[in-house]
Scaffold this motif. Structure first.
Motif, PDB file in Angstrom:
ATOM      1  N   VAL A  77       0.879  -1.171   0.000  1.00 36.20           N
ATOM      2  CA  VAL A  77       0.000   0.000   0.000  1.00 36.20           C
ATOM      3  C   VAL A  77       0.911   1.214   0.000  1.00 36.20           C
ATOM      4  O   VAL A  77       1.771   1.363   0.863  1.00 36.20           O
ATOM      5  CB  VAL A  77      -0.927   0.018   1.237  1.00 36.20           C
ATOM      6  N   ARG A  78       0.733   2.065  -1.010  1.00 37.03           N
ATOM      7  CA  ARG A  78       1.469   3.326  -1.087  1.00 37.03           C
ATOM      8  C   ARG A  78       0.437   4.441  -1.128  1.00 37.03           C
ATOM      9  O   ARG A  78      -0.335   4.540  -2.087  1.00 37.03           O
ATOM     10  CB  ARG A  78       2.356   3.373  -2.329  1.00 37.03           C
ATOM     11  N   GLY A  79       0.423   5.237  -0.076  1.00 37.31           N
ATOM     12  CA  GLY A  79      -0.589   6.290   0.017  1.00 37.31           C
ATOM     13  C   GLY A  79      -1.970   5.665   0.151  1.00 37.31           C
ATOM     14  O   GLY A  79      -2.212   4.875   1.045  1.00 37.31           O
ATOM     15  N   ASP A  80      -2.851   5.997  -0.781  1.00 37.98           N
ATOM     16  CA  ASP A  80      -4.204   5.423  -0.743  1.00 37.98           C
ATOM     17  C   ASP A  80      -4.400   4.354  -1.815  1.00 37.98           C
ATOM     18  O   ASP A  80      -5.522   4.016  -2.171  1.00 37.98           O
ATOM     19  CB  ASP A  80      -5.253   6.530  -0.906  1.00 37.98           C
ATOM     20  N   THR A  81      -3.285   3.781  -2.323  1.00 36.83           N
ATOM     21  CA  THR A  81      -3.380   2.824  -3.424  1.00 36.83           C
ATOM     22  C   THR A  81      -2.734   1.493  -3.047  1.00 36.83           C
ATOM     23  O   THR A  81      -1.612   1.457  -2.537  1.00 36.83           O
ATOM     24  CB  THR A  81      -2.706   3.391  -4.690  1.00 36.83           C
ATOM     25  N   LEU A  82      -3.470   0.426  -3.309  1.00 30.96           N
ATOM     26  CA  LEU A  82      -2.967  -0.935  -3.129  1.00 30.96           C
ATOM     27  C   LEU A  82      -2.388  -1.398  -4.453  1.00 30.96           C
ATOM     28  O   LEU A  82      -3.036  -1.277  -5.497  1.00 30.96           O
ATOM     29  CB  LEU A  82      -4.109  -1.867  -2.711  1.00 30.96           C
ATOM     30  N   TYR A  83      -1.166  -1.913  -4.436  1.00 28.93           N
ATOM     31  CA  TYR A  83      -0.502  -2.428  -5.633  1.00 28.93           C
ATOM     32  C   TYR A  83      -0.291  -3.922  -5.494  1.00 28.93           C
ATOM     33  O   TYR A  83       0.236  -4.389  -4.481  1.00 28.93           O
ATOM     34  CB  TYR A  83       0.859  -1.744  -5.839  1.00 28.93           C
ATOM     35  N   VAL A  84      -0.708  -4.648  -6.535  1.00 31.17           N
ATOM     36  CA  VAL A  84      -0.481  -6.086  -6.614  1.00 31.17           C
ATOM     37  C   VAL A  84       0.067  -6.365  -8.006  1.00 31.17           C
ATOM     38  O   VAL A  84      -0.538  -5.974  -9.007  1.00 31.17           O
ATOM     39  CB  VAL A  84      -1.788  -6.892  -6.401  1.00 31.17           C
ATOM     40  N   ALA A  85       1.224  -7.011  -8.073  1.00 38.44           N
ATOM     41  CA  ALA A  85       1.820  -7.306  -9.373  1.00 38.44           C
ATOM     42  C   ALA A  85       2.591  -8.618  -9.279  1.00 38.44           C
ATOM     43  O   ALA A  85       2.995  -9.049  -8.197  1.00 38.44           O
ATOM     44  CB  ALA A  85       2.750  -6.180  -9.815  1.00 38.44           C
ATOM     45  N   GLU A 110      -0.733  -6.784 -13.224  1.00 39.71           N
ATOM     46  CA  GLU A 110      -0.566  -5.632 -12.358  1.00 39.71           C
ATOM     47  C   GLU A 110      -1.933  -5.050 -12.072  1.00 39.71           C
ATOM     48  O   GLU A 110      -2.759  -4.920 -12.972  1.00 39.71           O
ATOM     49  CB  GLU A 110       0.299  -4.601 -13.072  1.00 39.71           C
ATOM     50  N   ARG A 111      -2.164  -4.711 -10.814  1.00 38.98           N
ATOM     51  CA  ARG A 111      -3.425  -4.083 -10.441  1.00 38.98           C
ATOM     52  C   ARG A 111      -3.136  -3.009  -9.409  1.00 38.98           C
ATOM     53  O   ARG A 111      -2.473  -3.263  -8.406  1.00 38.98           O
ATOM     54  CB  ARG A 111      -4.393  -5.129  -9.871  1.00 38.98           C
ATOM     55  N   ALA A 112      -3.590  -1.809  -9.660  1.00 36.84           N
ATOM     56  CA  ALA A 112      -3.488  -0.698  -8.719  1.00 36.84           C
ATOM     57  C   ALA A 112      -4.909  -0.291  -8.367  1.00 36.84           C
ATOM     58  O   ALA A 112      -5.693   0.043  -9.247  1.00 36.84           O
ATOM     59  CB  ALA A 112      -2.727   0.466  -9.335  1.00 36.84           C
ATOM     60  N   ILE A 113      -5.229  -0.342  -7.098  1.00 36.23           N
ATOM     61  CA  ILE A 113      -6.583  -0.060  -6.648  1.00 36.23           C
ATOM     62  C   ILE A 113      -6.533   1.126  -5.688  1.00 36.23           C
ATOM     63  O   ILE A 113      -5.928   1.033  -4.618  1.00 36.23           O
ATOM     64  CB  ILE A 113      -7.206  -1.276  -5.935  1.00 36.23           C
ATOM     65  N   THR A 114      -7.148   2.229  -6.079  1.00 36.27           N
ATOM     66  CA  THR A 114      -7.232   3.383  -5.189  1.00 36.27           C
ATOM     67  C   THR A 114      -8.358   3.111  -4.200  1.00 36.27           C
ATOM     68  O   THR A 114      -9.485   2.821  -4.591  1.00 36.27           O
ATOM     69  CB  THR A 114      -7.502   4.670  -5.982  1.00 36.27           C
ATOM     70  N   LEU A 115      -8.011   3.203  -2.926  1.00 35.88           N
ATOM     71  CA  LEU A 115      -8.965   2.900  -1.870  1.00 35.88           C
ATOM     72  C   LEU A 115      -9.411   4.195  -1.181  1.00 35.88           C
ATOM     73  O   LEU A 115      -8.595   5.087  -0.957  1.00 35.88           O
ATOM     74  CB  LEU A 115      -8.317   1.964  -0.844  1.00 35.88           C
ATOM     75  N   PRO A 116     -10.682   4.297  -0.838  1.00 37.19           N
ATOM     76  CA  PRO A 116     -11.173   5.530  -0.213  1.00 37.19           C
ATOM     77  C   PRO A 116     -10.839   5.621   1.279  1.00 37.19           C
ATOM     78  O   PRO A 116     -11.219   6.579   1.923  1.00 37.19           O
ATOM     79  CB  PRO A 116     -12.694   5.453  -0.437  1.00 37.19           C
ATOM     80  N   TRP A 117     -10.125   4.637   1.802  1.00 36.69           N
ATOM     81  CA  TRP A 117      -9.771   4.642   3.212  1.00 36.69           C
ATOM     82  C   TRP A 117      -8.301   5.030   3.349  1.00 36.69           C
ATOM     83  O   TRP A 117      -7.422   4.386   2.792  1.00 36.69           O
ATOM     84  CB  TRP A 117      -9.997   3.264   3.829  1.00 36.69           C
ATOM     85  N   ARG A 119      -4.533   5.586   5.096  1.00 37.05           N
ATOM     86  CA  ARG A 119      -3.611   4.964   6.050  1.00 37.05           C
ATOM     87  C   ARG A 119      -3.905   3.505   6.345  1.00 37.05           C
ATOM     88  O   ARG A 119      -4.044   3.100   7.493  1.00 37.05           O
ATOM     89  CB  ARG A 119      -3.579   5.765   7.340  1.00 37.05           C
ATOM     90  N   LEU A 120      -3.993   2.691   5.320  1.00 32.84           N
ATOM     91  CA  LEU A 120      -4.166   1.258   5.504  1.00 32.84           C
ATOM     92  C   LEU A 120      -2.798   0.586   5.498  1.00 32.84           C
ATOM     93  O   LEU A 120      -1.872   1.043   4.839  1.00 32.84           O
ATOM     94  CB  LEU A 120      -5.016   0.667   4.371  1.00 32.84           C
TER      95      LEU A 120
END
Length: 139
Positions: A77-85, A110-117, A119-120
């Motif tokens: 998790v970087r910032g508000d984005t989850l990265y899976v690759a 590769e998948r980058a998912i911006t999350l509305p929560w 500090r995860l």
């Protein structure tokens, strides 16, 4: 000239024109759906995800059939984005196997998912039954 011959020639011309038109249409569709990504240096696919929320955590399920922990190259998790690759190899059931159909995506994913929560953090992950199960703790 015989009118019967003229009709056959017209039919042949029409059929040829129709075949060319349909081939051009198929080529346009092929280019539209299978065009190379200009911003990506390599071929990749995006796995589908499901996201659930409880009061304490976010749960993300990523469909990754045939992928192991060893082939995951990015999970953070970087910032508000989850990265899976990572990478999914084409399975090889045997040296004499003949491939008849290849529908499950393979290669780099590769998948980058911006999350509305905000500090995860990744509290845990498990690859099982062809899915990556992630627990993201809320802080």
């Amino acid at each position: 000239m015989d009118e019967g011959v003229m009709a056959i020639d017209d039919l042949d011309s029409w059929m040829w024109a129709e075949a060319v038109r349909r081939q051009e249409q198929a080529d346009r569709i092929q280019r539209q759906f299978f065009k190379k990504a200009t911003h990506q240096p390599r071929r990749q696919w995006e796995p589908p995800v499901d996201i659930f929320e409880t009061t304490d955590a976010i749960y993300v399920i990523v469909a990754l059939p045939g992928v192991s922990d060893a082939t995951l190259s990015d999970l953070e998790v970087r910032g508000d984005t989850l990265y899976v690759a990572g990478q999914r190899q084409v399975p090889t059931p045997g040296e004499r196997a003949v491939l008849h159909r290849l529908e499950i995506p393979h290669g780099h994913f590769e998948r980058a998912i911006t999350l509305p929560w905000p500090r995860l953090t990744i509290a845990g992950h498990e690859l099982t039954d062809g899915c990556l199960y992630l627990t993201l703790a809320k802080r």
